[in-house]
Motif scaffolding. Structure first.
Motif, PDB file in Angstrom:
ATOM      1  N   ALA A  55     -15.886  17.380 -71.132  1.00  0.00           N
ATOM      2  CA  ALA A  55     -16.362  18.753 -70.934  1.00  0.00           C
ATOM      3  C   ALA A  55     -17.619  18.771 -70.075  1.00  0.00           C
ATOM      4  CB  ALA A  55     -16.624  19.412 -72.282  1.00  0.00           C
ATOM      5  N   LEU A  56     -18.553  17.881 -70.339  1.00  0.00           N
ATOM      6  CA  LEU A  56     -19.783  17.824 -69.541  1.00  0.00           C
ATOM      7  C   LEU A  56     -19.482  17.412 -68.105  1.00  0.00           C
ATOM      8  CD1 LEU A  56     -22.300  16.170 -72.021  1.00  0.00           C
ATOM      9  CD2 LEU A  56     -22.365  18.506 -71.135  1.00  0.00           C
ATOM     10  N   HIS A  57     -18.598  16.450 -67.946  1.00  0.00           N
ATOM     11  CA  HIS A  57     -18.220  16.002 -66.616  1.00  0.00           C
ATOM     12  C   HIS A  57     -17.633  17.157 -65.810  1.00  0.00           C
ATOM     13  CE1 HIS A  57     -15.795  13.955 -63.531  1.00  0.00           C
ATOM     14  NE2 HIS A  57     -16.725  13.031 -63.601  1.00  0.00           N
TER      15      HIS A  57
ATOM     16  N   VAL B 215     -18.120  20.399 -66.237  1.00  0.00           N
ATOM     17  CA  VAL B 215     -19.173  21.375 -65.908  1.00  0.00           C
ATOM     18  C   VAL B 215     -20.037  20.862 -64.761  1.00  0.00           C
ATOM     19  CG1 VAL B 215     -21.291  22.451 -66.756  1.00  0.00           C
ATOM     20  CG2 VAL B 215     -19.240  22.442 -68.175  1.00  0.00           C
ATOM     21  N   LEU B 216     -20.439  19.607 -64.840  1.00  0.00           N
ATOM     22  CA  LEU B 216     -21.317  19.047 -63.803  1.00  0.00           C
ATOM     23  C   LEU B 216     -20.641  18.997 -62.439  1.00  0.00           C
ATOM     24  CD1 LEU B 216     -23.043  16.159 -65.752  1.00  0.00           C
ATOM     25  CD2 LEU B 216     -24.140  18.227 -64.882  1.00  0.00           C
ATOM     26  N   TYR B 217     -19.371  18.631 -62.408  1.00  0.00           N
ATOM     27  CA  TYR B 217     -18.685  18.466 -61.134  1.00  0.00           C
ATOM     28  C   TYR B 217     -18.124  19.764 -60.564  1.00  0.00           C
ATOM     29  CZ  TYR B 217     -19.047  13.465 -60.742  1.00  0.00           C
ATOM     30  OH  TYR B 217     -19.534  12.207 -60.575  1.00  0.00           O
ATOM     31  N   ASN B 218     -18.014  20.781 -61.401  1.00  0.00           N
ATOM     32  CA  ASN B 218     -17.435  22.029 -60.921  1.00  0.00           C
ATOM     33  C   ASN B 218     -18.435  23.172 -60.831  1.00  0.00           C
ATOM     34  OD1 ASN B 218     -14.825  20.977 -60.608  1.00  0.00           O
ATOM     35  ND2 ASN B 218     -14.491  21.146 -62.806  1.00  0.00           N
ATOM     36  N   SER B 219     -19.700  22.888 -61.032  1.00  0.00           N
ATOM     37  CA  SER B 219     -20.714  23.935 -60.955  1.00  0.00           C
ATOM     38  C   SER B 219     -21.012  24.270 -59.494  1.00  0.00           C
ATOM     39  CB  SER B 219     -21.995  23.484 -61.644  1.00  0.00           C
ATOM     40  OG  SER B 219     -22.995  24.465 -61.476  1.00  0.00           O
ATOM     41  N   PRO B 220     -20.941  25.550 -59.124  1.00  0.00           N
ATOM     42  CA  PRO B 220     -21.213  25.922 -57.728  1.00  0.00           C
ATOM     43  C   PRO B 220     -22.678  25.763 -57.342  1.00  0.00           C
ATOM     44  CG  PRO B 220     -20.896  27.873 -59.062  1.00  0.00           C
ATOM     45  CD  PRO B 220     -20.594  26.690 -59.948  1.00  0.00           C
ATOM     46  N   ASP B 221     -23.571  25.630 -58.328  1.00  0.00           N
ATOM     47  CA  ASP B 221     -24.994  25.515 -58.035  1.00  0.00           C
ATOM     48  C   ASP B 221     -25.428  24.092 -57.725  1.00  0.00           C
ATOM     49  OD1 ASP B 221     -25.229  28.186 -58.513  1.00  0.00           O
ATOM     50  OD2 ASP B 221     -25.811  27.928 -60.614  1.00  0.00           O
ATOM     51  N   LEU B 222     -24.543  23.128 -57.921  1.00  0.00           N
ATOM     52  CA  LEU B 222     -24.929  21.737 -57.735  1.00  0.00           C
ATOM     53  C   LEU B 222     -24.406  21.196 -56.421  1.00  0.00           C
ATOM     54  CD1 LEU B 222     -24.314  20.389 -61.321  1.00  0.00           C
ATOM     55  CD2 LEU B 222     -26.445  21.174 -60.310  1.00  0.00           C
ATOM     56  N   ASN B 223     -25.179  20.309 -55.833  1.00  0.00           N
ATOM     57  CA  ASN B 223     -24.822  19.663 -54.577  1.00  0.00           C
ATOM     58  C   ASN B 223     -24.151  18.345 -54.907  1.00  0.00           C
ATOM     59  OD1 ASN B 223     -24.681  18.798 -51.938  1.00  0.00           O
ATOM     60  ND2 ASN B 223     -26.787  18.093 -51.885  1.00  0.00           N
ATOM     61  N   THR B 224     -22.873  18.376 -55.302  1.00  0.00           N
ATOM     62  CA  THR B 224     -22.181  17.147 -55.669  1.00  0.00           C
ATOM     63  C   THR B 224     -21.558  16.506 -54.444  1.00  0.00           C
ATOM     64  OG1 THR B 224     -20.118  18.284 -56.144  1.00  0.00           O
ATOM     65  CG2 THR B 224     -21.666  18.025 -57.974  1.00  0.00           C
ATOM     66  N   LYS B 225     -21.452  15.214 -54.492  1.00  0.00           N
ATOM     67  CA  LYS B 225     -20.887  14.463 -53.373  1.00  0.00           C
ATOM     68  C   LYS B 225     -19.374  14.350 -53.490  1.00  0.00           C
ATOM     69  CE  LYS B 225     -25.035  11.969 -52.310  1.00  0.00           C
ATOM     70  NZ  LYS B 225     -25.694  10.715 -52.128  1.00  0.00           N
ATOM     71  N   LEU B 226     -18.792  15.024 -54.481  1.00  0.00           N
ATOM     72  CA  LEU B 226     -17.344  14.960 -54.627  1.00  0.00           C
ATOM     73  C   LEU B 226     -16.644  15.911 -53.677  1.00  0.00           C
ATOM     74  CD1 LEU B 226     -16.993  14.772 -58.489  1.00  0.00           C
ATOM     75  CD2 LEU B 226     -16.885  12.923 -56.847  1.00  0.00           C
ATOM     76  N   ASP B 227     -17.367  16.918 -53.190  1.00  0.00           N
ATOM     77  CA  ASP B 227     -16.772  17.888 -52.277  1.00  0.00           C
ATOM     78  C   ASP B 227     -16.713  17.305 -50.876  1.00  0.00           C
ATOM     79  OD1 ASP B 227     -16.649  19.656 -54.356  1.00  0.00           O
ATOM     80  OD2 ASP B 227     -18.583  20.568 -53.890  1.00  0.00           O
ATOM     81  N   ASP B 228     -15.641  17.577 -50.185  1.00  0.00           N
ATOM     82  CA  ASP B 228     -15.492  17.104 -48.809  1.00  0.00           C
ATOM     83  C   ASP B 228     -15.790  18.218 -47.815  1.00  0.00           C
ATOM     84  OD1 ASP B 228     -12.693  14.961 -49.531  1.00  0.00           O
ATOM     85  OD2 ASP B 228     -14.755  14.610 -49.750  1.00  0.00           O
TER      86      ASP B 228
END
Length: 163
Positions: free
Chosen positions: A138-140, A142-155
């Motif tokens: 669940a935390l993973h 939220v962290l990876y799908n939050s629009p406010d975060l600059n995650t490196k998973l997005d291409d």
């Protein structure tokens, strides 16, 4: 209280004790004292974004170890924290302080232990009880799908040259 022994027994099962103050006519529960020096897992604590990101990383690393001993480098912790950093945060000094505090907290609560090299840490297996698999997922999410975060998973970086 009519069923006081049953109430005390149930609280004891949750590592809690019942305190009764007859003078003030109040009763409340509190954490049972630690007899053997073991760390207490029953806590109501809120974690910062950085601390949550570290908990997710550390718990994930314990799942990937066949020898049941998980280790992580200090640089890997910092890299992970940078992945979860909100894009709008530009103050590098504040970022570094938050990251240092998050790592320090993981050491203080006993999840990370410094190795002899001081550049690496051993992850204590207590994190498996503190962060169950379902909570980790669940935390993973939220962290990876939050629009406010600059995650490196997005291409999305590939699309920048097309504009």
């Amino acid at each position: 209280v009519r069923n006081l022994p049953l109430v005390r027994a149930d609280l004891n099962n949750h590592n809690l004790t019942l305190v009764i103050d007859t003078t003030r006519e109040v009763m409340f529960k509190k954490q049972a004292p630690i007899e053997d020096g073991a760390p207490t897992l029953l806590r109501d604590v809120s974690y910062s974004l950085e601390e949550t990101a570290l908990l997710v990383l550390l718990r994930s690393l314990t799942m990937d170890t066949a020898d049941r001993v998980a280790r992580v480098d200090h640089a890997d912790l910092l890299t992970t924290l940078s992945e979860y950093r909100p894009a709008h945060v530009a103050d590098e000094k504040a970022k570094a302080e938050k990251e240092a505090r998050a790592i320090k907290k993981m050491i203080e609560i006993g999840i990370l232990r410094r190795d002899a090299s001081e550049e690496a840490y051993t992850i204590d297996r207590v994190i498996e009880a503190a962060l169950p698999y379902d909570t980790l997922l669940a935390l993973h999410d939220v962290l990876y799908n939050s629009p406010d975060l600059n995650t490196k998973l997005d291409d999305d970086d590939d699309d920048e040259g097309d504009q």
